[in-house]
Design a protein around this motif. Structure first.
Motif, mmCIF file in Angstrom:
data_model
loop_
_atom_site.group_PDB
_atom_site.id
_atom_site.type_symbol
_atom_site.label_atom_id
_atom_site.label_comp_id
_atom_site.label_asym_id
_atom_site.label_seq_id
_atom_site.Cartn_x
_atom_site.Cartn_y
_atom_site.Cartn_z
ATOM 1 N N MET A 155 18.568 15.644 19.662
ATOM 2 C CA MET A 155 19.247 14.871 18.628
ATOM 3 C C MET A 155 18.309 13.755 18.200
ATOM 4 N N TYR A 156 17.942 13.710 16.932
ATOM 5 C CA TYR A 156 16.966 12.726 16.484
ATOM 6 C C TYR A 156 17.149 12.384 15.013
ATOM 7 N N ASN A 157 16.538 11.285 14.633
ATOM 8 C CA ASN A 157 16.409 10.895 13.227
ATOM 9 C C ASN A 157 14.981 10.385 13.058
ATOM 10 N N ASP A 158 14.222 11.038 12.197
ATOM 11 C CA ASP A 158 12.806 10.715 12.011
ATOM 12 C C ASP A 158 12.602 10.375 10.538
ATOM 13 N N GLY A 159 12.420 9.089 10.234
ATOM 14 C CA GLY A 159 12.383 8.691 8.828
ATOM 15 C C GLY A 159 11.231 7.779 8.470
ATOM 16 N N LEU A 160 10.915 7.770 7.179
ATOM 17 C CA LEU A 160 9.880 6.899 6.620
ATOM 18 C C LEU A 160 10.502 5.886 5.677
ATOM 19 N N TRP A 161 9.994 4.657 5.768
ATOM 20 C CA TRP A 161 10.324 3.588 4.816
ATOM 21 C C TRP A 161 9.001 3.205 4.174
ATOM 22 N N CYS A 162 8.839 3.499 2.885
ATOM 23 C CA CYS A 162 7.532 3.386 2.238
ATOM 24 C C CYS A 162 7.558 2.423 1.055
ATOM 25 N N PHE A 163 6.392 1.831 0.809
ATOM 26 C CA PHE A 163 6.214 0.866 -0.269
ATOM 27 C C PHE A 163 5.014 1.304 -1.111
ATOM 28 N N LEU A 164 5.264 1.640 -2.365
ATOM 29 C CA LEU A 164 4.226 2.075 -3.289
ATOM 30 C C LEU A 164 4.045 1.008 -4.361
ATOM 31 N N LEU A 165 2.819 0.478 -4.467
ATOM 32 C CA LEU A 165 2.520 -0.572 -5.431
ATOM 33 C C LEU A 165 1.648 -0.010 -6.546
ATOM 34 N N THR A 166 2.053 -0.276 -7.779
ATOM 35 C CA THR A 166 1.277 0.135 -8.945
ATOM 36 C C THR A 166 1.054 -1.084 -9.821
ATOM 37 N N GLU A 167 -0.195 -1.311 -10.197
ATOM 38 C CA GLU A 167 -0.498 -2.463 -11.052
ATOM 39 C C GLU A 167 -0.072 -2.176 -12.484
ATOM 40 N N LEU A 168 0.611 -3.130 -13.084
ATOM 41 C CA LEU A 168 1.065 -3.033 -14.465
ATOM 42 C C LEU A 168 0.270 -3.994 -15.339
ATOM 43 N N PRO A 169 0.261 -3.793 -16.648
ATOM 44 C CA PRO A 169 -0.394 -4.755 -17.542
ATOM 45 C C PRO A 169 0.191 -6.147 -17.347
ATOM 46 N N GLY A 170 -0.662 -7.158 -17.554
ATOM 47 C CA GLY A 170 -0.213 -8.532 -17.402
ATOM 48 C C GLY A 170 -0.196 -8.998 -15.966
ATOM 49 N N ASN A 171 -0.984 -8.330 -15.101
ATOM 50 C CA ASN A 171 -1.068 -8.709 -13.685
ATOM 51 C C ASN A 171 0.297 -8.691 -13.002
ATOM 52 N N ARG A 172 1.038 -7.630 -13.271
ATOM 53 C CA ARG A 172 2.321 -7.437 -12.623
ATOM 54 C C ARG A 172 2.246 -6.234 -11.694
ATOM 55 N N THR A 173 3.263 -6.095 -10.836
ATOM 56 C CA THR A 173 3.311 -5.007 -9.868
ATOM 57 C C THR A 173 4.640 -4.268 -9.978
ATOM 58 N N ARG A 174 4.562 -2.964 -10.002
ATOM 59 C CA ARG A 174 5.748 -2.133 -9.872
ATOM 60 C C ARG A 174 5.825 -1.699 -8.409
ATOM 61 N N LEU A 175 6.876 -2.107 -7.728
ATOM 62 C CA LEU A 175 7.063 -1.783 -6.321
ATOM 63 C C LEU A 175 8.175 -0.745 -6.205
ATOM 64 N N VAL A 176 7.823 0.441 -5.729
ATOM 65 C CA VAL A 176 8.778 1.542 -5.575
ATOM 66 C C VAL A 176 8.929 1.840 -4.088
ATOM 67 N N VAL A 177 10.146 1.751 -3.603
ATOM 68 C CA VAL A 177 10.444 1.980 -2.193
ATOM 69 C C VAL A 177 11.223 3.282 -2.055
ATOM 70 N N SER A 178 10.697 4.185 -1.248
ATOM 71 C CA SER A 178 11.352 5.458 -0.996
ATOM 72 C C SER A 178 10.892 5.970 0.359
ATOM 73 N N GLY A 179 11.057 7.257 0.610
ATOM 74 C CA GLY A 179 10.613 7.799 1.886
ATOM 75 C C GLY A 179 11.156 9.194 2.119
ATOM 76 N N TYR A 180 10.909 9.710 3.321
ATOM 77 C CA TYR A 180 11.340 11.042 3.698
ATOM 78 C C TYR A 180 11.974 10.988 5.082
ATOM 79 N N GLY A 181 12.861 11.939 5.356
ATOM 80 C CA GLY A 181 13.516 11.958 6.646
ATOM 81 C C GLY A 181 13.852 13.361 7.101
ATOM 82 N N ALA A 182 13.841 13.543 8.417
ATOM 83 C CA ALA A 182 14.294 14.781 9.036
ATOM 84 C C ALA A 182 15.212 14.393 10.192
ATOM 85 N N ASP A 183 16.172 15.229 10.504
ATOM 86 C CA ASP A 183 17.129 14.853 11.535
ATOM 87 C C ASP A 183 17.809 16.079 12.121
ATOM 88 N N ARG A 184 18.477 15.862 13.243
ATOM 89 C CA ARG A 184 19.289 16.892 13.892
ATOM 90 C C ARG A 184 20.294 16.216 14.820
#
Length: 232
Positions: A155-184
């Motif tokens: 019995m397990y839960n194996d998951g990722l918590w991820c942070f993806l940074l993309t530079e935008l015009p005007g010295n801004r950052t788009r931060l996208v948080v997602s991930g993947y998981g497997a379990d039983r």
């Protein structure tokens, strides 16, 4: 079955349906654009048999170089999580400054996710100023992390918590948080996620976005980027 009991069951069923069909889809994609939901998200190869989870996103008025230092110093025994400190950091306020001693990060590092240190995130991937993946492999029967180099527990839960940074015009950052998981067993874990972990993550992640934005946008790197952009 009494009338009041039937009424109560009907109210619960209606509320559950409304949550599942209307609120939950918006909650799991809060702030994310259609393209961010459709495109391949990094980290799919880090969790064998993993399924992609929810995706949340925010725009920060600071470059990735100003956001990244806050991310790499996270942890209960470090800078905290910049969310609701009473809930995830034993009431200890998250750091309000960048600490040089916490800026070195490598794959395999453990960051405590509870104050006792008995449960932790393992750093699974690092691409400076672009991508950070934190893995939490939990043996559900024993309640502590398991060794990902060996077989998974029954019995397990194996998951990722991820942070993806993309530079935008005007010295801004788009931060996208997602991930993947497997379990039983999947049905049990999915029910727990539906009833508790997904709403909890939505609450905590929104708070983290807000606090990361405040910290990064006031920092010297953000100010330097704004000045450079204005002078260009």
């Amino acid at each position: 079955m009494g009338k009041q009991l039937r009424l109560a069951i009907g109210v619960v069923a209606l509320g559950t349906a409304a949550y599942a069909l209307a609120l939950r889809p918006r909650m799991l994609t809060a702030g994310a654009a259609d393209a961010e939901l459709a495109e391949q998200y990094p980290g799919v190869d880090l969790i064998p048999g993993g399924r992609r989870g929810g995706t949340m996103a925010a725009t920060i008025d600071a470059p990735p170089s100003a956001v990244w230092p806050w991310l790499v110093q996270m942890g209960c025994d470090r800078a905290g999580w910049y969310s609701w400190d009473r809930l995830d950091n034993a009431g200890v306020p998250s750091a309000e400054s960048i600490r040089p001693e916490w800026q070195e990060v490598e794959v395999g590092d453990h960051w405590a996710c509870v104050p006792s240190g008995t449960v932790w995130f393992e750093v699974a991937a690092v691409e400076p100023e672009r991508f950070l993946a934190l893995r939490a492999p939990i043996d559900l029967k024993r309640g502590h992390p398991f060794d990902t180099a060996g077989p998974r527990p029954r019995m397990y839960n194996d998951g990722l918590w991820c942070f993806l940074l993309t530079e935008l015009p005007g010295n801004r950052t788009r931060l996208v948080v997602s991930g993947y998981g497997a379990d039983r067993p999947h049905a049990l874990v999915a029910l727990q996620n539906f009833l508790f972990w997904e709403p909890a993550h939505w609450i905590m992640q929104r708070r983290q976005f807000k606090n990361l934005r405040r910290r990064a946008e006031r920092g010297p790197r953000a100010e330097a980027a704004r000045l450079a952009s204005a002078a260009a």
